[in-house]
Write a protein that holds these residues in place. Structure first.
Motif, PDB file in Angstrom:
ATOM      1  N   PRO A 241       0.802  -1.231   0.000  1.00 15.01           N
ATOM      2  CA  PRO A 241       0.000   0.000   0.000  1.00 15.01           C
ATOM      3  C   PRO A 241       0.830   1.274   0.000  1.00 15.01           C
ATOM      4  O   PRO A 241       0.468   2.254  -0.661  1.00 15.01           O
ATOM      5  CB  PRO A 241      -0.835  -0.129   1.280  1.00 15.01           C
ATOM      6  CG  PRO A 241      -0.094  -1.102   2.138  1.00 15.01           C
ATOM      7  CD  PRO A 241       0.565  -2.056   1.190  1.00 15.01           C
ATOM      8  N   ARG A 242       1.938   1.297   0.734  1.00 18.73           N
ATOM      9  CA  ARG A 242       2.750   2.507   0.789  1.00 18.73           C
ATOM     10  C   ARG A 242       3.327   2.843  -0.583  1.00 18.73           C
ATOM     11  O   ARG A 242       3.256   3.987  -1.040  1.00 18.73           O
ATOM     12  CB  ARG A 242       3.877   2.351   1.809  1.00 18.73           C
ATOM     13  CG  ARG A 242       4.761   3.605   1.937  1.00 18.73           C
ATOM     14  CD  ARG A 242       5.875   3.409   2.946  1.00 18.73           C
ATOM     15  NE  ARG A 242       6.764   2.302   2.598  1.00 18.73           N
ATOM     16  CZ  ARG A 242       7.766   2.392   1.718  1.00 18.73           C
ATOM     17  NH1 ARG A 242       7.990   3.537   1.077  1.00 18.73           N
ATOM     18  NH2 ARG A 242       8.539   1.355   1.474  1.00 18.73           N
ATOM     19  N   GLU A 243       3.886   1.821  -1.243  1.00 18.57           N
ATOM     20  CA  GLU A 243       4.489   2.040  -2.558  1.00 18.57           C
ATOM     21  C   GLU A 243       3.435   2.472  -3.584  1.00 18.57           C
ATOM     22  O   GLU A 243       3.672   3.396  -4.375  1.00 18.57           O
ATOM     23  CB  GLU A 243       5.202   0.772  -3.035  1.00 18.57           C
ATOM     24  CG  GLU A 243       6.447   0.415  -2.250  1.00 18.57           C
ATOM     25  CD  GLU A 243       6.165  -0.388  -0.978  1.00 18.57           C
ATOM     26  OE1 GLU A 243       7.121  -0.918  -0.398  1.00 18.57           O
ATOM     27  OE2 GLU A 243       4.981  -0.484  -0.566  1.00 18.57           O
ATOM     28  N   LEU A 244       2.282   1.817  -3.551  1.00 23.15           N
ATOM     29  CA  LEU A 244       1.229   2.176  -4.495  1.00 23.15           C
ATOM     30  C   LEU A 244       0.728   3.591  -4.212  1.00 23.15           C
ATOM     31  O   LEU A 244       0.536   4.396  -5.138  1.00 23.15           O
ATOM     32  CB  LEU A 244       0.075   1.180  -4.410  1.00 23.15           C
ATOM     33  CG  LEU A 244      -1.137   1.476  -5.302  1.00 23.15           C
ATOM     34  CD1 LEU A 244      -0.750   1.521  -6.780  1.00 23.15           C
ATOM     35  CD2 LEU A 244      -2.249   0.458  -5.076  1.00 23.15           C
ATOM     36  N   GLY A 245       0.532   3.906  -2.947  1.00 20.05           N
ATOM     37  CA  GLY A 245       0.057   5.242  -2.589  1.00 20.05           C
ATOM     38  C   GLY A 245       1.001   6.326  -3.054  1.00 20.05           C
ATOM     39  O   GLY A 245       0.573   7.362  -3.576  1.00 20.05           O
ATOM     40  N   GLU A 246       2.312   6.103  -2.886  1.00 17.14           N
ATOM     41  CA  GLU A 246       3.298   7.094  -3.316  1.00 17.14           C
ATOM     42  C   GLU A 246       3.270   7.275  -4.825  1.00 17.14           C
ATOM     43  O   GLU A 246       3.383   8.411  -5.318  1.00 17.14           O
ATOM     44  CB  GLU A 246       4.685   6.659  -2.848  1.00 17.14           C
ATOM     45  CG  GLU A 246       4.880   6.789  -1.334  1.00 17.14           C
ATOM     46  CD  GLU A 246       6.211   6.235  -0.859  1.00 17.14           C
ATOM     47  OE1 GLU A 246       6.937   5.644  -1.706  1.00 17.14           O
ATOM     48  OE2 GLU A 246       6.528   6.387   0.330  1.00 17.14           O
ATOM     49  N   LEU A 247       3.111   6.181  -5.577  1.00 17.23           N
ATOM     50  CA  LEU A 247       3.056   6.273  -7.031  1.00 17.23           C
ATOM     51  C   LEU A 247       1.848   7.096  -7.487  1.00 17.23           C
ATOM     52  O   LEU A 247       1.955   7.955  -8.376  1.00 17.23           O
ATOM     53  CB  LEU A 247       2.981   4.878  -7.659  1.00 17.23           C
ATOM     54  CG  LEU A 247       4.281   4.079  -7.739  1.00 17.23           C
ATOM     55  CD1 LEU A 247       3.987   2.649  -8.154  1.00 17.23           C
ATOM     56  CD2 LEU A 247       5.251   4.730  -8.732  1.00 17.23           C
ATOM     57  N   VAL A 248       0.702   6.834  -6.874  1.00 17.66           N
ATOM     58  CA  VAL A 248      -0.523   7.542  -7.256  1.00 17.66           C
ATOM     59  C   VAL A 248      -0.417   9.021  -6.919  1.00 17.66           C
ATOM     60  O   VAL A 248      -0.750   9.888  -7.738  1.00 17.66           O
ATOM     61  CB  VAL A 248      -1.752   6.911  -6.560  1.00 17.66           C
ATOM     62  CG1 VAL A 248      -2.983   7.776  -6.734  1.00 17.66           C
ATOM     63  CG2 VAL A 248      -2.004   5.507  -7.141  1.00 17.66           C
TER      64      VAL A 248
END
Length: 254
Positions: A241-248
């Protein structure tokens, strides 16, 4: 159809759509993160979560549902994020109603055809004896005879609902989804492309969106950026979730 949804935060609208067998609950954690900068709409697609059930179940009607939601909410344009089946809805929306889509984000799905591959999931649903079920642990124990993976079972069991009389049912429309699962895999090849800004996010350990799909993606979404989250399987939002959130957030801030 009037879809069930919840909103978080304020600002530019960001509509998030889950995958097959999922619900808006799957995106609640990341939704709170995005709500710091956007008005987030967490949507239950038809036949899922707390949205109404219907015998009609294909991408055309799911797109119509989202358009209706936007009209009802007075949204002229929104950022659209979808995972898996929700990503297909997002792609169809962008190619059919480009004027409604600001930035498009698709998580671990390509615009190609996918053969039905959910048989074990359906077996998991059918392994639970709803009529005799006493509690959620019994449901998990029964499903474990078919599905060994604890995380997958917990994902499926999010659909288990205890009614006021103490009996259980499935929140999703299992019968219709199972009958229409071939439609869930349909591709959007041949569609009119979307020239807007797009981000496709693949799970590094997933086989849903692979390098061979990049040419097809760029033929329909010529301004697409394609990135991979290392170590993530298909449920990127749950596993990383952290990595995906940062990308978005980075993508939306450009």
């Amino acid at each position: 159809m009037k879809l069930n949804f919840r909103t978080l935060g304020s600002g530019s609208p960001l509509i998030i759509m889950h995958g097959v067998f999922g619900s808006s609950d799957n995106w609640q954690t990341l939704g709170k993160v995005f709500a710091e900068n956007f008005k987030v709409y967490l949507v239950d697609l038809r036949n899922h979560g707390n949205s109404p059930h219907s015998d009609e179940f294909d991408y055309d009607v799911m797109v119509e549902d989202v358009v209706e939601l936007m009209e009802d909410e007075g949204i002229s344009q929104a950022h659209i994020l979808g995972h898996s089946m929700g990503g297909k809805v997002a792609m169809h929306l962008a190619t059919q109603h480009a004027d409604l889509v600001d930035k498009l984000m698709v998580v671990d799905i390509a615009p190609k055809y996918y053969a039905p591959h959910h048989q074990q999931i359906f077996e998991g649903f059918h392994s639970v004896d709803l009529e005799k079920l006493q509690n959620r642990k019994e449901a998990d124990d029964q499903m474990a005879q078919v599905i060994a993976n604890f995380g997958v079972r917990q994902f499926i069991l999010k659909n288990l609902n205890r009614k006021q009389d103490g009996t259980f049912n499935w929140k999703l429309n299992l019968e219709v989804i199972e009958a229409a699962i071939e439609k869930v895999g349909e591709g959007i090849e041949g569609a009119v492309g979307f020239d807007g800004t797009a981000l496709f996010i693949a799970g590094g350990k997933s086989d849903y969106l692979v390098s061979q799909d990049h040419e097809l993606i760029r033929s329909l979404f010529p301004n697409a950026e394609i990135v991979t989250v290392d170590g993530a399987g298909h449920w990127v939002h749950a596993e990383k979730p952290r990595e995906l959130g940062e990308l978005v957030i980075e993508f939306l801030s450009k």
